[in-house]
Design an enzyme around this catalytic site. Structure first.
Site, PDB file in Angstrom:
ATOM      1  N   ALA A   1     -31.469 -22.771  -4.224  1.00 22.70           N
ATOM      2  CA  ALA A   1     -31.914 -21.628  -3.420  1.00 22.70           C
ATOM      3  C   ALA A   1     -30.871 -20.542  -3.640  1.00 22.70           C
ATOM      4  O   ALA A   1     -29.923 -20.408  -2.888  1.00 22.70           O
ATOM      5  CB  ALA A   1     -32.021 -22.021  -1.951  1.00 22.70           C
ATOM      6  N   ALA A   2     -31.050 -19.796  -4.701  1.00 24.29           N
ATOM      7  CA  ALA A   2     -29.929 -19.046  -5.267  1.00 24.29           C
ATOM      8  C   ALA A   2     -29.859 -17.570  -4.907  1.00 24.29           C
ATOM      9  O   ALA A   2     -28.787 -16.967  -4.975  1.00 24.29           O
ATOM     10  CB  ALA A   2     -29.956 -19.178  -6.782  1.00 24.29           C
ATOM     11  N   ALA A   3     -30.982 -16.963  -4.571  1.00 26.07           N
ATOM     12  CA  ALA A   3     -30.979 -15.517  -4.410  1.00 26.07           C
ATOM     13  C   ALA A   3     -30.219 -15.094  -3.157  1.00 26.07           C
ATOM     14  O   ALA A   3     -30.274 -15.785  -2.145  1.00 26.07           O
ATOM     15  CB  ALA A   3     -32.422 -15.018  -4.322  1.00 26.07           C
ATOM     16  N   PRO A   4     -29.490 -13.996  -3.226  1.00 26.91           N
ATOM     17  CA  PRO A   4     -29.397 -13.060  -4.357  1.00 26.91           C
ATOM     18  C   PRO A   4     -28.303 -13.400  -5.353  1.00 26.91           C
ATOM     19  O   PRO A   4     -27.993 -12.602  -6.235  1.00 26.91           O
ATOM     20  CB  PRO A   4     -29.091 -11.732  -3.665  1.00 26.91           C
ATOM     21  CG  PRO A   4     -28.286 -12.143  -2.471  1.00 26.91           C
ATOM     22  CD  PRO A   4     -28.843 -13.467  -2.020  1.00 26.91           C
ATOM     23  N   GLY A   5     -27.718 -14.530  -5.256  1.00 34.12           N
ATOM     24  CA  GLY A   5     -26.883 -14.953  -6.369  1.00 34.12           C
ATOM     25  C   GLY A   5     -25.384 -14.947  -6.141  1.00 34.12           C
ATOM     26  O   GLY A   5     -24.621 -15.092  -7.085  1.00 34.12           O
TER      27      GLY A   5
ATOM     28  N   LYS B   1     -23.528 -17.155  -4.817  1.00 34.81           N
ATOM     29  CA  LYS B   1     -22.942 -18.437  -5.202  1.00 34.81           C
ATOM     30  C   LYS B   1     -23.240 -18.758  -6.657  1.00 34.81           C
ATOM     31  O   LYS B   1     -22.425 -19.349  -7.349  1.00 34.81           O
ATOM     32  CB  LYS B   1     -23.439 -19.531  -4.254  1.00 34.81           C
ATOM     33  CG  LYS B   1     -22.979 -19.277  -2.823  1.00 34.81           C
ATOM     34  CD  LYS B   1     -23.498 -20.286  -1.847  1.00 34.81           C
ATOM     35  CE  LYS B   1     -23.182 -19.863  -0.420  1.00 34.81           C
ATOM     36  NZ  LYS B   1     -23.957 -18.677   0.022  1.00 34.81           N
TER      37      LYS B   1
ATOM     38  N   ASP C   1     -35.036 -19.715  -6.960  1.00 31.38           N
ATOM     39  CA  ASP C   1     -35.336 -19.281  -5.591  1.00 31.38           C
ATOM     40  C   ASP C   1     -36.845 -19.154  -5.463  1.00 31.38           C
ATOM     41  O   ASP C   1     -37.515 -18.653  -6.368  1.00 31.38           O
ATOM     42  CB  ASP C   1     -34.659 -17.949  -5.255  1.00 31.38           C
ATOM     43  CG  ASP C   1     -34.562 -17.750  -3.748  1.00 31.38           C
ATOM     44  OD1 ASP C   1     -33.474 -17.975  -3.179  1.00 31.38           O
ATOM     45  OD2 ASP C   1     -35.590 -17.385  -3.127  1.00 31.38           O
TER      46      ASP C   1
ATOM     47  N   ASP D   1     -27.919 -24.406  -1.032  1.00 26.97           N
ATOM     48  CA  ASP D   1     -27.504 -23.495   0.037  1.00 26.97           C
ATOM     49  C   ASP D   1     -28.799 -23.177   0.784  1.00 26.97           C
ATOM     50  O   ASP D   1     -29.486 -22.210   0.489  1.00 26.97           O
ATOM     51  CB  ASP D   1     -26.862 -22.249  -0.586  1.00 26.97           C
ATOM     52  CG  ASP D   1     -26.285 -21.318   0.461  1.00 26.97           C
ATOM     53  OD1 ASP D   1     -25.769 -21.810   1.473  1.00 26.97           O
ATOM     54  OD2 ASP D   1     -26.360 -20.091   0.257  1.00 26.97           O
TER      55      ASP D   1
ATOM     56  N   CYS E   1     -25.672 -21.626   6.690  1.00 26.38           N
ATOM     57  CA  CYS E   1     -24.895 -20.690   7.497  1.00 26.38           C
ATOM     58  C   CYS E   1     -25.333 -20.837   8.954  1.00 26.38           C
ATOM     59  O   CYS E   1     -25.462 -19.865   9.678  1.00 26.38           O
ATOM     60  CB  CYS E   1     -25.034 -19.255   7.007  1.00 26.38           C
ATOM     61  SG  CYS E   1     -26.718 -18.639   6.977  1.00 26.38           S
TER      62      CYS E   1
HETATM   63  C1  LIG Z   1     -29.200 -18.893   2.253  1.00 29.10           C
HETATM   64  S1  LIG Z   1     -30.220 -18.119   1.159  1.00 29.10           S
HETATM   65  C2  LIG Z   1     -29.450 -18.426  -0.363  1.00 29.10           C
HETATM   66  C3  LIG Z   1     -28.272 -17.529  -0.608  1.00 29.10           C
HETATM   67  C4  LIG Z   1     -27.717 -17.747  -1.981  1.00 29.10           C
HETATM   68  N1  LIG Z   1     -27.336 -19.128  -2.186  1.00 29.10           N
HETATM   69  C5  LIG Z   1     -26.516 -16.882  -2.217  1.00 29.10           C
HETATM   70  O1  LIG Z   1     -25.400 -17.341  -2.151  1.00 29.10           O
HETATM   71  O2  LIG Z   1     -26.694 -15.706  -2.518  1.00 29.10           O
HETATM   72  C6  LIG Z   1     -31.582 -19.210   1.115  1.00 29.10           C
HETATM   73  C7  LIG Z   1     -32.571 -18.923   0.021  1.00 29.10           C
HETATM   74  O3  LIG Z   1     -33.499 -19.979   0.000  1.00 29.10           O
HETATM   75  C8  LIG Z   1     -34.688 -19.472  -0.511  1.00 29.10           C
HETATM   76  N2  LIG Z   1     -35.717 -20.469  -0.222  1.00 29.10           N
HETATM   77  C9  LIG Z   1     -36.371 -20.703   0.913  1.00 29.10           C
HETATM   78  N3  LIG Z   1     -37.210 -21.727   0.768  1.00 29.10           N
HETATM   79  C10 LIG Z   1     -37.083 -22.163  -0.484  1.00 29.10           C
HETATM   80  C11 LIG Z   1     -37.682 -23.196  -1.253  1.00 29.10           C
HETATM   81  N4  LIG Z   1     -38.607 -24.002  -0.734  1.00 29.10           N
HETATM   82  N5  LIG Z   1     -37.301 -23.344  -2.524  1.00 29.10           N
HETATM   83  C12 LIG Z   1     -36.375 -22.557  -3.066  1.00 29.10           C
HETATM   84  N6  LIG Z   1     -35.773 -21.564  -2.395  1.00 29.10           N
HETATM   85  C13 LIG Z   1     -36.127 -21.373  -1.128  1.00 29.10           C
HETATM   86  C14 LIG Z   1     -34.829 -18.140   0.173  1.00 29.10           C
HETATM   87  O4  LIG Z   1     -35.672 -17.274  -0.546  1.00 29.10           O
HETATM   88  C15 LIG Z   1     -33.373 -17.670   0.192  1.00 29.10           C
HETATM   89  O5  LIG Z   1     -33.133 -16.793  -0.864  1.00 29.10           O
END
Ligand SMILES: C[S@@+](CC[C@H](N)C(=O)[O-])C[C@H]1O[C@@H](n2cnc3c(N)ncnc32)[C@H](O)[C@@H]1O
Length: 763
Positions: A429-433, A435, A453, A497, A554
């Site tokens: 779950a990488a966006a916006p990136g 990490k 993501d 994440d 978080c």
């Molecule tokens: C906490 S944020 C991630 C922040 C990211 N790791 C960073 O450091 O920038 C959680 C992310 O999980 C994504 N998300 C939610 N459900 C998901 C799923 N089933 N599969 C993949 N990503 C998912 C969301 O779109 C969101 O971008």
């Protein structure tokens, strides 16, 4: 995504001036200024921002630094004409008495022509950057680019636990300053061995010294301000407590009397924040010393209920959420937690070591009028920003990808993941990136990172960050992470994440106080549990270098953290918790509120705003020690053999067999493989026999009993033989190749062709 995202809507960089009411306080601050006030309201926005991060007691520098004291002292060549303390005129600021800082222009420092030898490779250093400007707004971890004028307000920052000590260590005689000695004013010929403000990895570089010289005046003023503020706060608390004591006597009147119909008849005006706060303090005092301070005939439950009510009224929480958060701490600490959520965390940037070095970046920014200092010795890439004359999201360095605005707490999951060069890593779950780019930096652009993501728009932002920061080893895709490892498996490490409620980032997104419902705390943990299974199943337990999964949120709630981890332990006996390697953070709960978790849960780490001045965060690290059990239910609700599985039960309803998987129970396994009925049959029979032996039964005596055991448990893990697994390699490689093609953007995906054979076949 409905779930909170570590960073959620980026409302956090907005200044949140926090009002701190000081009642009848009189104190002497360090600069000998006497303050008298019957009631003073402090605007603590900036002051708070400048405050040093809380001292994480466990921070042990020896664990995170590599002192190079043994190295021969670097030649100190002082450049004529350069005077350390005159290079930089820190902006003059008013004393911190009221927590505000008058900003006079900082005189830019003359660029110090220091050419630090390009660090061979900043192993230690990791950069990542959350998102490009626009994306940063959406990411809790990332500060908005356009921090106009950058009142460096709220982001999570990290203050190192030791920062308070660092204040005393900021002597500019750090080892590192001696590096080339060009700017050393000390003319020291002998190596200086004082503690450095920079990470030890940088000790052998003198640039710090120049940097520190440039910063020294500002830092000194800053320290005075911080001390003054802290003393004022402490004194105010003390005076307030004393005042309340005087007013209320030994047993403060806190609880409301009720008439015959149960209506309060001695109600305090709950709209009066001052009175509310007074009652909050009194209630906490009573709960601290219930025996001596409680009113006759009143129960602790009544006081707790009063406290909850007042917290909701004072801080604006829904009763549901306040109750949940209150349960996490003793009353007094809960108060500190709620209080910390009212003030922004320090702003922190992470150096992108793919583009530059922290010292060089710091020097460049100082030259632009930015006041900063290393975030703490636990990080080699973080810089805490105290003040800036320029918008941090629009500097040439930012645009060139030299840094990213990122909450300090967001460093932690990646540090725990500890990706190695040439590995294959999945960021689920990488966006916006933020990490992802950190991971790529730690891997020095080698190996391959799959950044996934589910949200396509956010995934686009992820691409922007990847480009800005010069990441070249990453493939971006936008599957639901529940689809992994069908999409692709066999990773050396996986970071999850997870989307979460965001209860750790309330200072950034106050809407969390009221918009999280009971339904959210059922749906989110459910999703998190499925995601963590997918993360585990996507890892190659045979990985020579890894085999790790890091789960982070978080959020500070137990439902989203320990309960999810416990669920994973229950459902996947082929993983165990391991130490995160993080040098500070509180241990995860092994029991709380009637729930009991596995003792190894103490290896997980919790972070709180009031404890470390960072966003609330949770980090757990698993090691995968065996293949996914034959009858495991995959994250997408399908059993390994393709049958749809019954809905998962809450973890606490399940019996947990934590029998360790010992080596002598395991057969040599050669690779992570797909599934084959014939193959599985052998394993299952073997598992049956092993299980019976554990229960003291003869596996050859009663085949029926063996079957029952097999049906009733699924905890035995057997490993494939090398021969069998090798036989499935072709299929796995094939599946991996397909996944590569489906991953959207593909670029330099796998720099290690041989590793393709490790990709897991779709199950
Ligand atoms: C906490 S944020 C991630 C922040 C990211 N790791 C960073 O450091 O920038 C959680 C992310 O999980 C994504 N998300 C939610 N459900 C998901 C799923 N089933 N599969 C993949 N990503 C998912 C969301 O779109 C969101 O971008």
């Amino acid at each position: 995504m409905e779930g909170g995202q570590c960073g959620g809507p980026a409302k956090f960089w907005v200044n949140f001036p926090a009002r701190i009411e000081l009642w009848n306080f009189q104190c002497t601050i360090k600069n000998h200024t006497q303050i008298h006030a019957s009631r003073i309201t402090l605007k603590m926005g900036k002051g708070r921002r400048m405050k040093k991060q809380g001292p994480p007691p466990p921070l042990d520098e020896s664990l995170v630094t590599r002192k190079r004291k043994d190295a021969p002292p670097a030649p100190v060549s002082q450049q004529p004409g350069k005077k350390r303390k005159t290079d930089f005129k820190a902006p003059k600021k008013t004393p911190a008495v009221n927590g505000t800082v008058s900003k006079s222009k900082a005189k830019p420092v003359k660029p110090v022509k220091k050419s630090a030898p390009p660090p061979p490779s900043d192993d230690e250093v990791s950069d990542e950057d959350p998102s490009d400007d626009e994306d940063a707004i959406d990411d809790p971890d990332v500060i908005e680019d356009g921090l106009d004028g950058l009142k460096v307000t709220g982001l999570d920052a990290l203050g190192s636990a030791s920062e308070s000590e660092d204040l005393d260590d900021l002597d500019l005689e750090d080892d590192e300053f001696d590096e080339d000695g060009s700017v050393m004013d000390s003319g020291d010929e002998e190596p200086v061995t004082k503690k450095g403000m920079w990470s030890d990895d940088e000790d052998d570089d003198d640039i710090e010294e120049k940097l520190t010289a440039a910063n020294i005046e500002g830092l000194s003023l800053k320290r005075d301000r911080e001390i003054a503020i802290q003393e004022a706060e402490a004194q105010a608390e003390l005076e307030e407590a004393q005042l309340q004591t005087n007013i209320a006597g030994d047993r403060p009147k806190v609880l409301e009397d009720e008439d015959e119909e149960g209506r309060p008849i001695t109600n305090l005006a709950t709209q009066d924040l001052g009175l509310l706060r007074t009652r909050l303090n009194d209630t906490i005092r009573v709960l601290d010393d219930f025996k001596n301070l409680a009113e006759e005939g009143r129960s602790r439950t009544e006081y707790r209920a009063q406290l909850l009510k007042d917290i909701c009224a004072y801080y604006g929480y829904s009763e549901f959420l306040a109750d949940k958060l209150l349960d996490l701490f003793p009353a007094r600490e809960a108060f500190a937690f709620f209080e910390a959520n009212e003030t922004p965390r320090p702003i922190v940037i992470r150096t992108n070591t793919l583009r530059t070095h922290r010292r060089e970046l710091a020097q460049s920014l100082i030259n632009r009028g930015v006041q900063l200092e290393p975030v703490g010795k636990w990080s080699k890439v973080g810089l805490q920003i105290f003040d800036s004359q320029v918008p941090l999201g629009a500097t040439p360095e930012y645009l060139a990808g030299h840094y990213i605005l990122q909450a300090a707490s967001s460093f932690l999951p990646v540090m725990a993941l500890a990706p190695q060069e040439d590995e294959r890593v999945l960021d689920m779950a990488a966006a916006p990136g933020g990490k992802t780019t950190h991971i790529a930096a730690l891997m020095k652009n080698t190996g391959c990172v799959f950044a996934n993501d589910a949200n396509k728009d956010r995934a686009k932002g992820l691409i922007g960050n990847i480009h800005r920061l010069g990441v070249r080893n990453t493939v971006v895709c936008h599957y639901s992470a529940l689809e992994f490892p069908k999409v692709m498996g066999g990773f050396d490490r996986v970071l999850l994440d997870a989307p979460c409620s965001g209860t750790g980032v309330i200072a950034k997104d106050a809407s969390v106080k009221t918009n999280k419902t009971e339904a959210d705390f059922m749906k989110l943990p459910h999703l998190q549990k499925q995601l963590v299974l997918a993360a585990i199943d996507s890892v190659d337990h045979h990985s020579k270098t890894g085999g790790y999964i890091v789960y982070s949120t978080c959020s500070v709630t137990v439902e989203e953290n320990e309960q999810v981890v416990q669920y994973a332990l229950n459902k996947r006996p082929n993983v165990k918790l391991v130490e995160t390697g993080l040098v500070f953070g509180r241990e995860g709960f092994t029991k709380i509120g009637g729930k009991i978790f596995h003792p190894s849960m103490k290896m997980t780490r919790r972070y709180y705003p009031h404890a470390y001045n960072v966003d609330g965060f949770f980090v757990a690290k698993f090691k995968k020690i065996g293949p996914t059990p034959p009858n495991a239910v995959l994250a997408n609700g399908v059993s390994k053999k393709g049958k749809s599985a019954p809905s998962d039960k809450p973890v606490e309803e399940e019996y947990v067999d934590k029998t360790p998987i010992t080596d002598d129970e395991e057969k040599e396994e050669s690779d992570f493989g797909g599934w084959d009925d014939e193959e599985d049959k052998v394993y299952m029979e073997r598992a049956e026999r092993a299980q019976m032996r554990r229960k003291g039964k003869n596996p050859n005596a009663n085949p029926k009993a063996a079957k029952e055991i097999q049906n009733g448990t699924s905890k035995v893990v057997e490993k494939e033989s090398g021969k069998e697994v090798n036989g499935s390699k072709a299929k796995k490689a094939d599946a991996g190749a397909k996944a590569n093609g489906a991953g959207g953007k593909v670029g330099g995906a796998d720099s290690r062709p041989k590793k393709k054979s490790r990709e897991r076949k779709s199950t």
